[in-house]
Design a protein around this motif. Structure first.
Motif, PDB file in Angstrom:
ATOM      1  N   THR A   7       0.857  -1.186   0.000  1.00 40.18           N
ATOM      2  CA  THR A   7       0.000   0.000   0.000  1.00 40.18           C
ATOM      3  C   THR A   7       0.888   1.230   0.000  1.00 40.18           C
ATOM      4  OG1 THR A   7      -1.735  -1.143   1.252  1.00 40.18           O
ATOM      5  CG2 THR A   7      -1.824   1.262   1.198  1.00 40.18           C
ATOM      6  N   LEU A   8       0.674   2.107  -0.967  1.00 37.21           N
ATOM      7  CA  LEU A   8       1.464   3.330  -1.085  1.00 37.21           C
ATOM      8  C   LEU A   8       0.662   4.489  -0.497  1.00 37.21           C
ATOM      9  CD1 LEU A   8       4.079   4.603  -2.256  1.00 37.21           C
ATOM     10  CD2 LEU A   8       2.763   5.071  -4.346  1.00 37.21           C
ATOM     11  N   SER A  10      -0.004   8.181  -0.016  1.00 29.26           N
ATOM     12  CA  SER A  10       0.273   9.184  -1.036  1.00 29.26           C
ATOM     13  C   SER A  10      -0.323  10.543  -0.714  1.00 29.26           C
ATOM     14  CB  SER A  10      -0.312   8.716  -2.389  1.00 29.26           C
ATOM     15  OG  SER A  10       0.137   7.429  -2.744  1.00 29.26           O
ATOM     16  N   HIS A  12      -1.608  13.876  -3.401  1.00 28.51           N
ATOM     17  CA  HIS A  12      -1.896  14.061  -4.822  1.00 28.51           C
ATOM     18  C   HIS A  12      -0.799  14.808  -5.581  1.00 28.51           C
ATOM     19  CE1 HIS A  12      -5.993  13.125  -3.356  1.00 28.51           C
ATOM     20  NE2 HIS A  12      -6.143  12.606  -4.567  1.00 28.51           N
ATOM     21  N   VAL A  17       6.190  10.773  -4.007  1.00 25.98           N
ATOM     22  CA  VAL A  17       5.208   9.704  -4.142  1.00 25.98           C
ATOM     23  C   VAL A  17       5.184   9.193  -5.580  1.00 25.98           C
ATOM     24  CG1 VAL A  17       2.733   9.216  -4.179  1.00 25.98           C
ATOM     25  CG2 VAL A  17       3.730  10.413  -2.234  1.00 25.98           C
ATOM     26  N   GLN A  18       5.247  10.128  -6.523  1.00 28.36           N
ATOM     27  CA  GLN A  18       5.215   9.744  -7.930  1.00 28.36           C
ATOM     28  C   GLN A  18       6.383   8.830  -8.284  1.00 28.36           C
ATOM     29  OE1 GLN A  18       4.394  13.033 -10.735  1.00 28.36           O
ATOM     30  NE2 GLN A  18       3.792  14.230  -8.943  1.00 28.36           N
ATOM     31  N   ALA A  21       5.381   5.400  -7.199  1.00 25.24           N
ATOM     32  CA  ALA A  21       4.288   4.886  -8.025  1.00 25.24           C
ATOM     33  C   ALA A  21       4.801   4.469  -9.401  1.00 25.24           C
ATOM     34  CB  ALA A  21       3.194   5.947  -8.161  1.00 25.24           C
ATOM     35  N   THR A  32      -2.019  -0.844  -3.847  1.00 26.52           N
ATOM     36  CA  THR A  32      -3.133   0.064  -3.613  1.00 26.52           C
ATOM     37  C   THR A  32      -2.577   1.389  -3.110  1.00 26.52           C
ATOM     38  OG1 THR A  32      -3.420  -0.774  -1.353  1.00 26.52           O
ATOM     39  CG2 THR A  32      -4.730  -1.805  -3.087  1.00 26.52           C
ATOM     40  N   ARG A  33      -3.394   2.433  -3.236  1.00 27.66           N
ATOM     41  CA  ARG A  33      -2.971   3.757  -2.792  1.00 27.66           C
ATOM     42  C   ARG A  33      -3.964   4.278  -1.766  1.00 27.66           C
ATOM     43  NH1 ARG A  33      -0.312   7.038  -7.872  1.00 27.66           N
ATOM     44  NH2 ARG A  33       0.246   8.456  -6.202  1.00 27.66           N
ATOM     45  N   ARG A  34      -3.414   4.980  -0.795  1.00 32.35           N
ATOM     46  CA  ARG A  34      -4.242   5.652   0.207  1.00 32.35           C
ATOM     47  C   ARG A  34      -3.720   7.074   0.339  1.00 32.35           C
ATOM     48  NH1 ARG A  34      -5.486   3.561   6.415  1.00 32.35           N
ATOM     49  NH2 ARG A  34      -7.011   5.190   6.955  1.00 32.35           N
ATOM     50  N   TYR A  35      -4.599   8.038   0.150  1.00 31.38           N
ATOM     51  CA  TYR A  35      -4.191   9.445   0.146  1.00 31.38           C
ATOM     52  C   TYR A  35      -4.415  10.079   1.516  1.00 31.38           C
ATOM     53  CZ  TYR A  35      -3.871   9.163  -4.931  1.00 31.38           C
ATOM     54  OH  TYR A  35      -3.509   8.825  -6.204  1.00 31.38           O
ATOM     55  N   PRO A  55       6.299   9.656   0.607  1.00 26.13           N
ATOM     56  CA  PRO A  55       5.486   8.445   0.630  1.00 26.13           C
ATOM     57  C   PRO A  55       5.853   7.512   1.776  1.00 26.13           C
ATOM     58  CG  PRO A  55       7.284   8.165  -0.909  1.00 26.13           C
ATOM     59  CD  PRO A  55       7.383   9.582  -0.397  1.00 26.13           C
TER      60      PRO A  55
END
Length: 227
Positions: A7-8, A10, A12, A17-18, A21, A32-35, A55
């Motif tokens: 799970t990343l 993150s 926006h 983070v990029q 990803a 999966t991502r969680r912001y 991240p």
């Protein structure tokens, strides 16, 4: 590592983070991502993030235990060492060390970018713009025929610079910065990275709108500049 779930955590707009990803996508690793909202960091996030930054990569192991990795460089190195898929680091130790150096150089560009995008007057804006042009000039001298940093193979250096160039995709719709006017190799590299699927998918569809809102909230001089 086939049963490990990733799970990343993150934000926006975060370029770090990029990086992670992009590396995950290039490796073909499901995640999966969680912001999180960094302006109002939730308690659960602060409890697992020693630096209070993104991240984070949450690694759920076979036994159900969660291990949290922080710092983008550490996360990308972990992915390179543990996950299948394309290699993102050169095998030769000397070349790999050089790549790591240029990754750090990319981080120094991000520091100047922060000052550039948050500058509130023309003097600071121009100072940071010139600093960026100087650093991109150094990159120009390092590049070969492309399309990527090391030629035909996509690497972690590309994952680092793609988010940097993405800023200018938005900046250019507001006012010309002239950052790449005399840099044909950097310009070609920027174009190649923008077309890469992993790069396109590293942000949400509303990235540009979010960045413009950030600029407005910081009263950025860029919004007032005309040249």
């Amino acid at each position: 590592m086939s049963n490990v779930k990733l799970t990343l955590i993150s934000h926006h707009l975060c370029p770090y983070v990029q990086r992670a990803a992009i590396a995950l996508t290039e490796k073909g690793v499901p995640f999966t991502r969680r912001y999180v909202h960094l302006a109002a960091k939730p308690d659960w996030f602060l409890a697992i993030s020693p630096l209070g930054k993104v991240p984070l990569l949450i690694v759920k192991q076979d036994g159900g235990t969660d291990i949290v990795l922080f710092e983008s460089a550490v996360i990308c190195e972990y992915l390179e060492e543990t996950q299948p898929g394309a290699r993102l680091h050169p095998t030769d130790p000397l070349t790999r060390a050089r790549h790591r150096g240029w990754i750090e150089f990319g981080s120094s560009i991000l520091s100047d970018l922060w000052g550039f995008e948050t500058a509130k007057d023309s003097e600071n804006y121009e100072a940071k713009r010139n600093a960026l042009i100087d650093k991109f000039g150094r990159v120009e001298a390092e590049l070969g025929d492309g399309p990527f940093f090391a030629g035909s193979a996509f690497s972690l250096v590309d994952a680092v610079f793609a988010p940097i160039f993405r800023y200018f995709d938005v900046f250019d719709t507001i006012a010309p910065t002239g950052a790449f006017d005399a840099l044909p190799r950097v310009t070609a590299w920027r174009k190649a990275l923008a077309a890469r699927q992993s790069v396109r998918e590293a942000v949400t569809h509303d990235y540009a709108d979010r960045l413009k809102t950030f600029l407005k909230n910081h009263d950025a001089w860029l919004l007032k500049a005309t040249a």
